[in-house]
Design a protein around this motif. Structure first.
Motif, PDB file in Angstrom:
ATOM      1  N   TYR A  11       0.830  -1.209   0.000  1.00 47.97           N
ATOM      2  CA  TYR A  11       0.000   0.000   0.000  1.00 47.97           C
ATOM      3  C   TYR A  11       0.866   1.261   0.000  1.00 47.97           C
ATOM      4  O   TYR A  11       0.638   2.181  -0.798  1.00 47.97           O
ATOM      5  CB  TYR A  11      -0.918  -0.017   1.218  1.00 47.97           C
ATOM      6  CG  TYR A  11      -1.760   1.230   1.378  1.00 47.97           C
ATOM      7  CD1 TYR A  11      -2.904   1.415   0.614  1.00 47.97           C
ATOM      8  CD2 TYR A  11      -1.418   2.219   2.304  1.00 47.97           C
ATOM      9  CE1 TYR A  11      -3.684   2.559   0.753  1.00 47.97           C
ATOM     10  CE2 TYR A  11      -2.190   3.357   2.452  1.00 47.97           C
ATOM     11  CZ  TYR A  11      -3.322   3.530   1.678  1.00 47.97           C
ATOM     12  OH  TYR A  11      -4.087   4.661   1.819  1.00 47.97           O
ATOM     13  N   LYS A  36     -12.642   5.510   2.648  1.00 48.54           N
ATOM     14  CA  LYS A  36     -11.724   4.801   3.537  1.00 48.54           C
ATOM     15  C   LYS A  36     -12.151   3.343   3.663  1.00 48.54           C
ATOM     16  O   LYS A  36     -13.343   3.020   3.610  1.00 48.54           O
ATOM     17  CB  LYS A  36     -11.683   5.455   4.910  1.00 48.54           C
ATOM     18  CG  LYS A  36     -10.921   6.780   4.942  1.00 48.54           C
ATOM     19  CD  LYS A  36     -10.725   7.274   6.355  1.00 48.54           C
ATOM     20  CE  LYS A  36      -9.928   8.580   6.380  1.00 48.54           C
ATOM     21  NZ  LYS A  36      -8.512   8.359   5.948  1.00 48.54           N
ATOM     22  N   SER A  37     -11.173   2.507   3.837  1.00 54.04           N
ATOM     23  CA  SER A  37     -11.419   1.069   3.931  1.00 54.04           C
ATOM     24  C   SER A  37     -11.921   0.686   5.323  1.00 54.04           C
ATOM     25  O   SER A  37     -11.997   1.519   6.235  1.00 54.04           O
ATOM     26  CB  SER A  37     -10.120   0.322   3.634  1.00 54.04           C
ATOM     27  OG  SER A  37      -9.177   0.557   4.675  1.00 54.04           O
ATOM     28  N   TYR A  38     -12.208  -0.579   5.484  1.00 60.20           N
ATOM     29  CA  TYR A  38     -12.652  -1.115   6.773  1.00 60.20           C
ATOM     30  C   TYR A  38     -11.650  -0.785   7.874  1.00 60.20           C
ATOM     31  O   TYR A  38     -12.031  -0.419   8.995  1.00 60.20           O
ATOM     32  CB  TYR A  38     -12.844  -2.625   6.639  1.00 60.20           C
ATOM     33  CG  TYR A  38     -13.008  -3.363   7.943  1.00 60.20           C
ATOM     34  CD1 TYR A  38     -14.167  -3.241   8.703  1.00 60.20           C
ATOM     35  CD2 TYR A  38     -11.991  -4.202   8.416  1.00 60.20           C
ATOM     36  CE1 TYR A  38     -14.313  -3.922   9.892  1.00 60.20           C
ATOM     37  CE2 TYR A  38     -12.133  -4.889   9.612  1.00 60.20           C
ATOM     38  CZ  TYR A  38     -13.291  -4.744  10.347  1.00 60.20           C
ATOM     39  OH  TYR A  38     -13.437  -5.418  11.539  1.00 60.20           O
ATOM     40  N   ARG A  41      -7.798   2.820   5.859  1.00 54.20           N
ATOM     41  CA  ARG A  41      -6.858   3.283   4.833  1.00 54.20           C
ATOM     42  C   ARG A  41      -7.601   4.088   3.776  1.00 54.20           C
ATOM     43  O   ARG A  41      -8.746   3.781   3.421  1.00 54.20           O
ATOM     44  CB  ARG A  41      -6.140   2.103   4.175  1.00 54.20           C
ATOM     45  CG  ARG A  41      -5.163   1.384   5.081  1.00 54.20           C
ATOM     46  CD  ARG A  41      -4.476   0.228   4.343  1.00 54.20           C
ATOM     47  NE  ARG A  41      -3.475  -0.413   5.193  1.00 54.20           N
ATOM     48  CZ  ARG A  41      -3.718  -1.402   6.025  1.00 54.20           C
ATOM     49  NH1 ARG A  41      -4.968  -1.870   6.139  1.00 54.20           N
ATOM     50  NH2 ARG A  41      -2.753  -1.922   6.761  1.00 54.20           N
ATOM     51  N   ILE A  43      -8.592   5.112   0.102  1.00 53.11           N
ATOM     52  CA  ILE A  43      -8.732   4.422  -1.175  1.00 53.11           C
ATOM     53  C   ILE A  43      -8.401   5.433  -2.267  1.00 53.11           C
ATOM     54  O   ILE A  43      -9.159   6.377  -2.507  1.00 53.11           O
ATOM     55  CB  ILE A  43     -10.151   3.858  -1.352  1.00 53.11           C
ATOM     56  CG1 ILE A  43     -10.491   2.908  -0.193  1.00 53.11           C
ATOM     57  CG2 ILE A  43     -10.289   3.135  -2.681  1.00 53.11           C
ATOM     58  CD1 ILE A  43     -11.951   2.525  -0.129  1.00 53.11           C
ATOM     59  N   THR A 112      -9.023  -3.615  -2.555  1.00 56.19           N
ATOM     60  CA  THR A 112      -8.857  -4.293  -1.266  1.00 56.19           C
ATOM     61  C   THR A 112      -7.570  -3.821  -0.584  1.00 56.19           C
ATOM     62  O   THR A 112      -6.629  -4.596  -0.391  1.00 56.19           O
ATOM     63  CB  THR A 112      -8.783  -5.815  -1.452  1.00 56.19           C
ATOM     64  OG1 THR A 112      -7.700  -6.115  -2.360  1.00 56.19           O
ATOM     65  CG2 THR A 112     -10.054  -6.372  -2.005  1.00 56.19           C
ATOM     66  N   ASP A 114      -6.882  -3.117   2.430  1.00 58.98           N
ATOM     67  CA  ASP A 114      -6.584  -3.825   3.688  1.00 58.98           C
ATOM     68  C   ASP A 114      -6.180  -5.271   3.415  1.00 58.98           C
ATOM     69  O   ASP A 114      -5.156  -5.756   3.894  1.00 58.98           O
ATOM     70  CB  ASP A 114      -7.805  -3.833   4.613  1.00 58.98           C
ATOM     71  CG  ASP A 114      -8.257  -2.452   5.025  1.00 58.98           C
ATOM     72  OD1 ASP A 114      -7.449  -1.517   4.955  1.00 58.98           O
ATOM     73  OD2 ASP A 114      -9.439  -2.331   5.412  1.00 58.98           O
ATOM     74  N   SER A 129     -11.634  -8.752   2.173  1.00 62.57           N
ATOM     75  CA  SER A 129     -11.461  -7.885   3.327  1.00 62.57           C
ATOM     76  C   SER A 129     -11.092  -8.697   4.570  1.00 62.57           C
ATOM     77  O   SER A 129     -11.535  -9.830   4.731  1.00 62.57           O
ATOM     78  CB  SER A 129     -12.759  -7.120   3.602  1.00 62.57           C
ATOM     79  OG  SER A 129     -12.693  -6.404   4.818  1.00 62.57           O
ATOM     80  N   GLU A 239     -19.960  -2.897   1.944  1.00 61.50           N
ATOM     81  CA  GLU A 239     -18.587  -2.666   2.371  1.00 61.50           C
ATOM     82  C   GLU A 239     -18.130  -1.258   1.996  1.00 61.50           C
ATOM     83  O   GLU A 239     -18.494  -0.752   0.932  1.00 61.50           O
ATOM     84  CB  GLU A 239     -17.665  -3.714   1.761  1.00 61.50           C
ATOM     85  CG  GLU A 239     -18.105  -5.133   2.058  1.00 61.50           C
ATOM     86  CD  GLU A 239     -18.444  -5.328   3.531  1.00 61.50           C
ATOM     87  OE1 GLU A 239     -17.544  -5.140   4.379  1.00 61.50           O
ATOM     88  OE2 GLU A 239     -19.597  -5.662   3.836  1.00 61.50           O
ATOM     89  N   GLU A 241     -15.462  -0.187   0.829  1.00 65.05           N
ATOM     90  CA  GLU A 241     -14.676  -0.139  -0.406  1.00 65.05           C
ATOM     91  C   GLU A 241     -15.578  -0.142  -1.642  1.00 65.05           C
ATOM     92  O   GLU A 241     -15.400   0.679  -2.552  1.00 65.05           O
ATOM     93  CB  GLU A 241     -13.713  -1.338  -0.448  1.00 65.05           C
ATOM     94  CG  GLU A 241     -12.651  -1.318   0.640  1.00 65.05           C
ATOM     95  CD  GLU A 241     -13.079  -1.960   1.954  1.00 65.05           C
ATOM     96  OE1 GLU A 241     -12.217  -2.194   2.812  1.00 65.05           O
ATOM     97  OE2 GLU A 241     -14.294  -2.237   2.122  1.00 65.05           O
TER      98      GLU A 241
END
Length: 560
Positions: A11, A36-38, A41, A43, A112, A114, A129, A239, A241
């Motif tokens: 990443y 933002k991801s789960y 982070r 995106i 993805t 994460d 995920s 999700e 994402e």
């Protein structure tokens, strides 16, 4: 600036890569985070276009993404290479110039963020995920673990008189099927390397995936619950994402086409996953087949229907996938490209993209091992080593380095793979519709009265609506012509805003023996009363074929 093919980017390396290119090519690339991801982070998304030739949203758009599945990092390498190629060859390569001057390319390098980070920095495999799903706590049974500490999760073979596997006579590294009527030999049960949660000393059930989400089952197209479609998520776009993608798509109606990159099988997949080809509008099926043939010509990958040629089970369907959603909801002309295939690289002629994995002759296993020995310096297959399993006792651990041989292309194969895929993606993007002025005329009728004639044309391959499905779903507004008059001018005939419908491209000419209809140009006109020398502003607005603008001077010397 050279592209780094030596490894797959983490990443932090992707972010640094994007920021470096933005600093070097500020007029050609803009970066943004779309959510933002789960695990929190950002995106990242890159928008590529020449900002000096117009706004990104005012040009025909093309979408590229990768890493819907965490372990399929070859896709990220491909889209980052495409970004690298377009920016570094701009000014030298005619196609790069044409694409970035006249179109917009949206690139989402990794969905993805994460899951891929865990995949790249640990021995573990996961689908999309790291969010626990569908159960909040791990279930009992055999789960994957690097029990010998070599940094890989391989296979375990255990001697078992009821085992379905035996050593191959030609190469004992390979495990091949025991014949149905065969007895009296040395047989094995083969497990994934791992441990057994709450082992009772007898039963060895397989633990269900703890991180079982599959983003490519989470899109709205015929979405089904977990009980019917494994990995589907709690609801469509559940999700963060996939929801970030949805929000971006909602506000960018200039997108015409897409490629989403996955691994593996070395094939170009087209919709539908759930319907036979007769479900398509005929013109769209013709279009898919034509462009798919172009993809095969450039990449060497055959283009096939998921429904007809790529079903994991002939009696079941995949639902909630991105390519079906992109086509059926938006009417985008798009493909899933399954990059890389170890068996193909080893020179094996497969009996089907899915069928080969169900059954293939032992000679194919031997050929694969020979290929690994010769082309990968023997690093693709890890020789079996004895190990004292804390629960099962004596086992042997070994097998294929799945991550770096099967699921992703070994680095030595990346340059050629990326170059071919870049050529197809660029060709595909340049098939987008593209509005241009064919003629713009202003003539004096009498005194201070002028007639303005404007003819526009679609210079692109696709129609201005992309596909028949887009019209069916009412995803594309008609082209509009808007005229703005300065003070002292007024309309005599014609409306300030007129709708012009849609324009065909060249795509409908390829299925006819002879096509002479001029359905890619249209004329609009106004009669204006105004002061000589005044300038009238004209704009042509299209959702997917771009915007046009020009100024027209009222000139009394131009007479009929």
């Amino acid at each position: 600036m050279d592209f780094d093919f030596s490894h797959y980017f983490t990443y932090a390396e992707i972010v640094a890569f994007l920021e470096r290119y933005q600093a070097q090519y500020p007029n050609l690339i803009a970066l943004e985070t779309i959510g933002k991801s789960y695990e929190g982070r950002d995106i990242w998304l890159a928008t590529l276009t020449n900002q000096n030739t117009g706004d990104a949203i005012a040009k025909p758009g093309y979408w590229l993404d990768a890493n819907t599945h965490a372990g399929e990092v070859t896709g990220s390498a491909v889209v980052l290479y495409i970004l690298h190629y377009l920016l570094t060859t701009y000014g030298e390569d005619a196609q790069s110039v044409r694409l970035l001057d006249g179109y917009t390319v949206y690139i989402l390098p990794r969905i993805t963020v994460d899951g891929s980070e865990k995949y790249l920095t640990t021995p573990y495999l996961l689908r999309s995920s790291p969010r626990p799903y569908p159960h909040p706590e791990p279930k009992d049974g055999l789960y994957q673990e690097d029990i010998n500490g070599d940094g890989l999760i391989l296979d375990m073979r255990v001697k078992d008189p009821c085992g379905a596997w035996k050593k191959c006579e030609e190469d004992p590294r390979a495990m091949v099927r025991r014949e149905p009527e065969e007895f009296g030999g040395e047989y094995y049960t083969v497990f994934s390397e791992g441990l057994i949660r709450n082992y009772d000393g007898y039963e060895i059930p397989a633990a269900p995936r703890f991180e079982g989400l599959d983003f490519n089952r989470n899109y709205p197209f015929q979405w089904q619950t977990e009980s019917e479609q494994r990995g589907a998520g709690d609801f469509p776009y559940s999700e963060p994402e996939t929801r970030a993608e949805a929000e971006f798509w909602r506000s960018h109606n200039n997108i015409n086409s897409f490629i989403t990159y996955h691994t593996y099988s070395a094939v170009i997949l087209r919709p539908y996953s759930t319907h036979a080809d007769d479900h398509f509008p005929t013109a769209d099926l013709d279009l898919y087949q034509f462009v798919g043939d172009k993809g095969k010509e450039i990449t060497g990958y055959e283009c096939v229907s998921v429904y007809h040629d790529f079903r994991y089970d002939p009696k079941s369907f995949t639902t909630g996938s991105m390519d079906d959603h992109g086509y059926d909801n938006f009417g985008w002309l798009g493909f899933t490209v399954e990059l890389w295939d170890a068996a193909t690289a080893a020179g094996i002629e497969k009996n089907g993209y899915v069928e080969w994995f169900r059954w293939h002759p032992p000679s194919d296993e031997v050929k694969l091992l020979q290929w690994s020995d010769e082309e990968l310096d023997g690093k693709g297959f890890i020789d079996w080593q004895p190990f004292e399993h804390p629960q099962l006792g004596p086992v042997e651990i070994g097998g294929w380095d799945f991550k770096n041989v099967w699921q992703n292309a070994p680095e030595k194969y990346l340059p050629e793979l990326c170059e071919k895929q870049a050529k197809f993606a660029i060709a595909h993007a340049l098939m987008s519709p593209k509005l241009a002025f064919s003629r713009v005329e202003c003539v004096a009728v009498s005194g201070d009265v002028y007639r303005i004639f404007v003819q526009i044309e679609n210079q692109g391959f696709l129609p201005t609506y992309s596909t028949e499905k887009a019209l069916e779903r009412k995803q594309v507004e008609p082209i509009r012509a808007v005229i703005e008059l300065p003070l002292g001018c007024s309309l005599v005939t014609g409306k300030a805003e007129q709708t012009l419908g849609q324009l065909a491209g060249r795509s409908n000419k390829y299925t006819r023996a002879r096509a002479s209809e001029i359905d890619y140009r249209r004329k609009v006109e106004w009669v204006i009363q105004g002061v000589a020398g005044s300038e009238v502003e004209l704009r042509i607005l299209s959702d997917r074929a771009g915007h046009l603008a020009t100024s027209i001077e009222l000139n009394p010397d131009s007479v009929i």
